[in-house]
Scaffold this motif. Sequence first.
Motif, mmCIF file in Angstrom:
data_model
loop_
_atom_site.group_PDB
_atom_site.id
_atom_site.type_symbol
_atom_site.label_atom_id
_atom_site.label_comp_id
_atom_site.label_asym_id
_atom_site.label_seq_id
_atom_site.Cartn_x
_atom_site.Cartn_y
_atom_site.Cartn_z
ATOM 1 N N GLY A 42 0.722 -1.016 -0.024
ATOM 2 C CA GLY A 42 0.184 0.005 -0.077
ATOM 3 C C GLY A 42 0.960 1.281 0.224
ATOM 4 O O GLY A 42 0.359 2.432 0.168
ATOM 5 N N PHE A 43 1.908 0.869 -0.287
ATOM 6 C CA PHE A 43 2.957 2.233 -0.307
ATOM 7 C C PHE A 43 2.800 3.190 -1.468
ATOM 8 O O PHE A 43 1.944 2.479 -2.379
ATOM 9 C CB PHE A 43 4.423 1.867 -0.453
ATOM 10 N N ARG A 44 2.457 4.409 -1.257
ATOM 11 C CA ARG A 44 2.161 5.363 -2.188
ATOM 12 C C ARG A 44 3.166 5.890 -3.086
ATOM 13 O O ARG A 44 3.739 6.969 -2.736
ATOM 14 C CB ARG A 44 1.292 6.348 -1.656
ATOM 15 N N GLY A 104 -2.898 9.558 -2.613
ATOM 16 C CA GLY A 104 -3.731 8.435 -2.670
ATOM 17 C C GLY A 104 -5.208 8.657 -2.851
ATOM 18 O O GLY A 104 -5.994 7.610 -2.929
ATOM 19 N N GLY B 160 1.039 4.236 4.067
ATOM 20 C CA GLY B 160 1.711 4.096 2.922
ATOM 21 C C GLY B 160 2.506 5.317 2.432
ATOM 22 O O GLY B 160 3.136 5.393 1.555
ATOM 23 N N ARG B 174 -8.677 7.005 7.365
ATOM 24 C CA ARG B 174 -8.836 6.699 6.122
ATOM 25 C C ARG B 174 -8.701 4.997 6.007
ATOM 26 O O ARG B 174 -9.443 4.296 5.396
ATOM 27 C CB ARG B 174 -7.741 7.070 4.988
#
Lengths: 178, 409
Positions: A42-44, A104, B160, B174
């Motif tokens: 889930g790293f952006r 995100g 993230g 979120r």
Amino acid sequence: MNPIRTIFLTEIGKGLWLTLRKMFSRPVTVQYPEERKPVAPGFRGRHALVRDPETGRERCIGCLRCAKVCPSRCIYIETERDPETKRMVVKRYEVEVLRCVFCGYCEEVCPVNAIVLTEFYEYVGYRREDLYFDKERLLANWDEFLTTQKRPYFNPYWKPRGVPEKMLPAPKRKAEGV
Amino acid sequence: MAPTLELYTRKIGHPEWEEPFVVNMGPQHPSTHGVLRLYLELDGETVVRCDPRIGYLHRGLEKLSENMTYTQAMVLTDRLDYISSAANNTGYCLAVEKLLGLEVPRRARLLRTIVCEMARISSHLLWLATHALDIGAMTVFLYCFRDREWLLDIYEKICGARLTVSYPRIGGVRLDFTSEIIDELYQFTEEFPTRITDYETLIDVNRIWLRRTKGIAVVPPEKALNMGLTGPSLRGSGVPYDVRKFRPYDAYDEVEFEVPVGKNGDTYDRYRVRMEEMRQANRIIRQCLDKLAQTEGEPVVAEGAPDLLMPEKKKAPRAVPHPKKGFMVKGEEVPVVPEGEVYVSIEAPKGELGYYIVSDGSGKPWRVRVRAPSFVHISAIPEMVKGHMVADIIAVIGTLDVVLGECDR
Ligand code: SF4
Ligand code: SF4
């Protein structure tokens, strides 16, 4: 100051003893180009457009939600109606990464989970055009990213944990990995 | 006629004619924590006058947010105090929630409290690292960054992103935590107190540290209040003012913690207050983690929270149905966010961070004003450095813990 401490430098000795002890503990330094830290799921990072495994085309339906929600307004989309099938297809999908703030929002708001911020963070360019992704480049990013991932791949923002189902659009509720 | 030598020497000796020695410190000076520029007038090495010149990092965030919807503007608050972005987000979200009259679910409040306290620890660690480095202690710098890295890794797992987290959202957060994150946070809170003890072993009674911090930039309590200092800088002077205690937000009324205060109001006391605050923050995270288990499986977003894709204008369904199309035809325009104005302040790591938002009923804020602690603290620098040496200016900038991103906005 305490006179014993002043004469015998005890506080400095204690500090040195601590640093000496640390010399024999396991180093935490990561020798970056040779070693890499694992990136959390889930790293952006770099953008990619999801390629639909069935059709081989992008999943995007051109609803413009991501372009609308983007705080830095860096997504440009153009759609047209295919004269044969009478369906809307995406003609242009461009992301100007230099302006992106990696919030995100786009991947969270997309109803069909077509855009994703991948875990790939090492991308640089000598010119601005190198960091201006068009549709082909975004799809290529996806192919490159998928080779490094366990299948099926599922991004946490596609169906945020803990968000009640009724707040999500219908396709997102039954979203599955790719 | 050219001035004779005699006239020249007379000029130099005369106090009215003598020009002060002017030094520009910054904006590229490594110890000014960003792009702060100080215009200094010196007499030898003693500061006679100090004049902060700010604005090098001005991005117009307040004005920018007027052109964005409320959800989009939250992303900008990450860039205020970029070291503790989660706290900034939370403050902004609290303000908009108050405007909307939203009740945030308990789990979301706990999660936000955890990330806020993580932001406090990571901000204080960065402060300790740079402050100690400026004064001359290299080892503490390395140790602090090692531990801050751990926190940033946890942030990365949570949402993230490492620095600009954008984790809270209006009406909650979120994403929920996973069980691995909770386990890792337990591990962190278990180990962190020993790390603080390590830093204290290095500098707490170190004679160089004491000489550089004791009695430097003493601020008596009344003066601190008059200058508008908040946060640890105020508490170092012995005023126990903490927004978390006075007007509890999120889950701070559920947890137990103490507000450490100093006695003398010098640089050393402010250092002690921050070290103690890290311990308390650790304690708060621990209690919140214990409480998280009670709310397992609950939603993290409030019922009726605005969608990420907020409309700029909203039309209500018609009260009287359209003869053919029924209720599908929209009628009157209704406010997206109720009209009004709010001021909400939180205890950010640097001090009291306030958001003043005016809404005109549309989906975009009409005006956002940020009361940034760093801005107020920079205005206190001239008072605090007067009569000190040039080398102490570095200590003063460090002890006030200013971040220019927040000051210039
Ligand atoms: S991550 Fe945020 S800024 Fe970047 S393209 Fe997506 S919505 Fe826009
Ligand atoms: S929100 Fe998703 S489907 Fe809609 S245009 Fe953006 S990427 Fe395509």
